[in-house]
Every structure is written in structure tokens, then in C-alpha cells.
Design a protein around this motif. Structure first.
Motif: not given
Length: 104
Positions: A84-88, A90-94
Motif C-alpha cells: 500500500x505504501x509503495x502504491x501511494x 508511486x501515485x505521488x511521484x506520478x
């Protein structure tokens, strides 16, 4: 053309003669037969389980199952939180990357 051809066995040309067998008499040596004593069978079982031992085994087994279950659940939660933290992240960096390209 498409059928396999099976080779045939060649026929023997002559009768094969068996080799001569010579039988010589031998002497036999008789040894005394030793009798063995059979092992005595126990009259009662070697392991006796008392009611207290049964309660201890059940309690120990229950404790092992609970501890193992807690460890497995905690590992599953750790993997879920990491994902979950990796997905969040990734969304912030994107979103940062896409907003930076729109401003230019």
C-alpha cells in the motif's frame, strides 16, 4: 510412404550347440544350528499417557497454533502495508511528474 517398416528378425542358419557341462561332486560341511531366544513381548505399553499429559499436550498444541497464526498474520499485514505504501508513493511521484510537464 508414411507407414513404418518394421525390420524382421533374421533366421538362424545353423543349430547352436550347447556347451558341455561338467558336474563335480562336492562335500558338504554341516555346522551346528544355534537356537535363538525370541525377545520377550512387553506385557504393557511402554508409553503411558495420563490425563494430565493429555491436557498438557492439548494446551501446548493450542499455544503453538496460536503463536504460528499470529506470526503468519503479522507477516501478511507487513506485506500488505508495504504494498500500500509503495502504491501511494508511486501515485505521488506520478502526479509530481505529470504536473511538472504541464507547467512547461
Amino acid at each position: 510412404m508414411f507407414r513404418p517398416k518394421v525390420p524382421t528378425m533374421p533366421q538362424p542358419t545353423a543349430h547352436a550347440a550347447s556347451p558341455a557341462v561338467i558336474v563335480e561332486p562336492t562335500t558338504s560341511v554341516q555346522r551346528p544350528v544355534q537356537a535363538y531366544a525370541p525377545t520377550p513381548t512387553p506385557s504393557r505399553p511402554t508409553v503411558q499417557i495420563t490425563p494430565g499429559a493429555v491436557v498438557a499436550l492439548v494446551g501446548g498444541g493450542t499455544a503453538v497454533v496460536l503463536v504460528l497464526g499470529a506470526v503468519l498474520v503479522s507477516m501478511l499485514l507487513a506485506v500488505a502495508l508495504t504494498g500500500t505504501s509503495l502504491a501511494i508513493c508511486a501515485l505521488v511521484v506520478r502526479s509530481l511528474m505529470s504536473s511538472g510537464t504541464k507547467r512547461r
